[in-house]
Design a protein around this motif. Structure first.
Motif, PDB file in Angstrom:
ATOM      1  N   MET A 125      27.862  33.682  37.806  1.00 38.33           N
ATOM      2  CA  MET A 125      29.287  33.706  37.542  1.00 38.33           C
ATOM      3  C   MET A 125      30.015  33.121  38.738  1.00 38.33           C
ATOM      4  O   MET A 125      29.808  33.542  39.863  1.00 38.33           O
ATOM      5  N   GLU A 126      30.864  32.127  38.502  1.00 35.90           N
ATOM      6  CA  GLU A 126      31.685  31.539  39.552  1.00 35.90           C
ATOM      7  C   GLU A 126      33.147  31.749  39.218  1.00 35.90           C
ATOM      8  O   GLU A 126      33.526  31.788  38.051  1.00 35.90           O
ATOM      9  N   ILE A 127      33.946  31.874  40.270  1.00 37.34           N
ATOM     10  CA  ILE A 127      35.381  32.054  40.101  1.00 37.34           C
ATOM     11  C   ILE A 127      36.083  31.374  41.262  1.00 37.34           C
ATOM     12  O   ILE A 127      35.533  31.264  42.352  1.00 37.34           O
ATOM     13  N   GLU A 128      37.313  30.902  41.022  1.00 40.39           N
ATOM     14  CA  GLU A 128      38.124  30.330  42.085  1.00 40.39           C
ATOM     15  C   GLU A 128      39.237  31.304  42.432  1.00 40.39           C
ATOM     16  O   GLU A 128      39.870  31.876  41.546  1.00 40.39           O
ATOM     17  N   ILE A 129      39.461  31.473  43.729  1.00 42.54           N
ATOM     18  CA  ILE A 129      40.505  32.364  44.220  1.00 42.54           C
ATOM     19  C   ILE A 129      41.401  31.557  45.134  1.00 42.54           C
ATOM     20  O   ILE A 129      40.927  30.865  46.038  1.00 42.54           O
ATOM     21  N   THR A 130      42.708  31.653  44.905  1.00 38.21           N
ATOM     22  CA  THR A 130      43.689  30.984  45.747  1.00 38.21           C
ATOM     23  C   THR A 130      44.389  32.025  46.582  1.00 38.21           C
ATOM     24  O   THR A 130      44.779  33.079  46.081  1.00 38.21           O
ATOM     25  N   ALA A 131      44.543  31.729  47.864  1.00 35.04           N
ATOM     26  CA  ALA A 131      45.232  32.655  48.767  1.00 35.04           C
ATOM     27  C   ALA A 131      46.665  32.832  48.284  1.00 35.04           C
ATOM     28  O   ALA A 131      47.342  31.868  47.937  1.00 35.04           O
ATOM     29  N   ALA A 132      47.116  34.067  48.250  1.00 34.70           N
ATOM     30  CA  ALA A 132      48.463  34.380  47.794  1.00 34.70           C
ATOM     31  C   ALA A 132      49.196  35.167  48.866  1.00 34.70           C
ATOM     32  O   ALA A 132      48.595  35.893  49.640  1.00 34.70           O
ATOM     33  N   ALA A 133      50.513  35.018  48.876  1.00 34.50           N
ATOM     34  CA  ALA A 133      51.318  35.725  49.867  1.00 34.50           C
ATOM     35  C   ALA A 133      51.336  37.226  49.595  1.00 34.50           C
ATOM     36  O   ALA A 133      51.300  38.032  50.514  1.00 34.50           O
ATOM     37  N   SER A 134      51.393  37.602  48.336  1.00 32.10           N
ATOM     38  CA  SER A 134      51.403  39.023  48.011  1.00 32.10           C
ATOM     39  C   SER A 134      50.265  39.323  47.043  1.00 32.10           C
ATOM     40  O   SER A 134      49.964  38.544  46.152  1.00 32.10           O
ATOM     41  N   ILE A 135      49.663  40.461  47.258  1.00 26.02           N
ATOM     42  CA  ILE A 135      48.514  40.853  46.445  1.00 26.02           C
ATOM     43  C   ILE A 135      48.779  42.236  45.870  1.00 26.02           C
ATOM     44  O   ILE A 135      49.096  43.170  46.603  1.00 26.02           O
ATOM     45  N   ALA A 136      48.631  42.362  44.558  1.00 27.55           N
ATOM     46  CA  ALA A 136      48.712  43.676  43.930  1.00 27.55           C
ATOM     47  C   ALA A 136      47.326  44.299  44.026  1.00 27.55           C
ATOM     48  O   ALA A 136      46.346  43.740  43.558  1.00 27.55           O
ATOM     49  N   VAL A 137      47.241  45.448  44.664  1.00 24.74           N
ATOM     50  CA  VAL A 137      45.958  46.102  44.872  1.00 24.74           C
ATOM     51  C   VAL A 137      45.651  47.019  43.700  1.00 24.74           C
ATOM     52  O   VAL A 137      46.473  47.843  43.304  1.00 24.74           O
ATOM     53  N   ASN A 138      44.449  46.868  43.155  1.00 27.82           N
ATOM     54  CA  ASN A 138      43.977  47.738  42.085  1.00 27.82           C
ATOM     55  C   ASN A 138      43.004  48.727  42.729  1.00 27.82           C
ATOM     56  O   ASN A 138      41.911  48.349  43.131  1.00 27.82           O
ATOM     57  N   PHE A 139      43.413  49.982  42.830  1.00 28.33           N
ATOM     58  CA  PHE A 139      42.594  50.981  43.498  1.00 28.33           C
ATOM     59  C   PHE A 139      41.440  51.488  42.644  1.00 28.33           C
ATOM     60  O   PHE A 139      40.598  52.235  43.130  1.00 28.33           O
ATOM     61  N   ALA A 140      41.392  51.081  41.394  1.00 25.17           N
ATOM     62  CA  ALA A 140      40.286  51.471  40.519  1.00 25.17           C
ATOM     63  C   ALA A 140      39.848  50.266  39.688  1.00 25.17           C
ATOM     64  O   ALA A 140      40.061  50.217  38.474  1.00 25.17           O
ATOM     65  N   PRO A 141      39.230  49.261  40.336  1.00 23.40           N
ATOM     66  CA  PRO A 141      38.791  48.097  39.574  1.00 23.40           C
ATOM     67  C   PRO A 141      37.781  48.490  38.501  1.00 23.40           C
ATOM     68  O   PRO A 141      36.956  49.373  38.706  1.00 23.40           O
ATOM     69  N   ALA A 142      37.862  47.813  37.371  1.00 19.66           N
ATOM     70  CA  ALA A 142      37.016  48.155  36.230  1.00 19.66           C
ATOM     71  C   ALA A 142      35.567  47.731  36.433  1.00 19.66           C
ATOM     72  O   ALA A 142      34.659  48.375  35.908  1.00 19.66           O
ATOM     73  N   THR A 143      35.358  46.657  37.199  1.00 15.47           N
ATOM     74  CA  THR A 143      33.992  46.158  37.394  1.00 15.47           C
ATOM     75  C   THR A 143      33.743  45.892  38.882  1.00 15.47           C
ATOM     76  O   THR A 143      34.681  45.761  39.663  1.00 15.47           O
ATOM     77  N   THR A 144      32.483  45.771  39.218  1.00 23.82           N
ATOM     78  CA  THR A 144      32.122  45.423  40.595  1.00 23.82           C
ATOM     79  C   THR A 144      32.619  44.025  40.927  1.00 23.82           C
ATOM     80  O   THR A 144      33.093  43.774  42.036  1.00 23.82           O
ATOM     81  N   ALA A 145      32.529  43.105  39.975  1.00 19.68           N
ATOM     82  CA  ALA A 145      33.001  41.734  40.202  1.00 19.68           C
ATOM     83  C   ALA A 145      34.498  41.728  40.522  1.00 19.68           C
ATOM     84  O   ALA A 145      34.926  41.031  41.444  1.00 19.68           O
ATOM     85  N   GLU A 146      35.282  42.493  39.799  1.00 25.84           N
ATOM     86  CA  GLU A 146      36.718  42.573  40.059  1.00 25.84           C
ATOM     87  C   GLU A 146      36.982  43.109  41.465  1.00 25.84           C
ATOM     88  O   GLU A 146      37.854  42.619  42.183  1.00 25.84           O
ATOM     89  N   GLU A 147      36.221  44.102  41.873  1.00 25.72           N
ATOM     90  CA  GLU A 147      36.348  44.668  43.219  1.00 25.72           C
ATOM     91  C   GLU A 147      36.025  43.628  44.290  1.00 25.72           C
ATOM     92  O   GLU A 147      36.751  43.478  45.274  1.00 25.72           O
ATOM     93  N   ILE A 148      34.954  42.888  44.091  1.00 27.92           N
ATOM     94  CA  ILE A 148      34.534  41.875  45.053  1.00 27.92           C
ATOM     95  C   ILE A 148      35.592  40.786  45.184  1.00 27.92           C
ATOM     96  O   ILE A 148      35.968  40.400  46.299  1.00 27.92           O
TER      97      ILE A 148
END
Length: 104
Positions: A1-24
């Motif tokens: 599984m590959e994903i692209e992530i772009t640096a953002a000025a503000s990040i909404a933190v999810n304190f209970a990610p549904a999957t390990t991939a989402e957490e990573i």
């Protein structure tokens, strides 16, 4: 599984990610958005923002290397496959986009 992530000025933190991939991937976004020396108990966490003051070609090369090293150090469950940059060089805006692959 590959994903692209772009640096953002503000990040909404999810304190209970549904999957390990989402957490990573959330962890990688945090690494990209955090300047080095800004975390009190771990001054080495993040990416060196001083690199943005260098000439654009130098900044791109050094920032790409810095991003790869930071992700390897702080989130070893992924592998960086590519770092590219978007932005407006005329305005001095440089926004990294990181392609990641989950390690098995």
């Amino acid at each position: 599984m590959e994903i692209e992530i772009t640096a953002a000025a503000s990040i909404a933190v999810n304190f209970a990610p549904a999957t390990t991939a989402e957490e990573i991937f959330q962890n990688v976004r945090t690494i990209l958005a955090t300047p080095v020396y800004s975390v009190p108990l771990d001054r080495s966490f993040g990416v060196n923002a001083k690199l943005l003051d260098l000439p654009m070609p130098v900044s791109r090369a050094k920032l790409a290397a810095e991003i790869v090293q930071a992700v390897q150090k702080f989130e070893p469950r992924v592998e960086v496959t590519r770092v590219s940059f978007n932005g407006e060089p005329i305005n001095g805006r440089l926004q990294p986009t990181v392609r990641l692959r989950l390690k098995e």
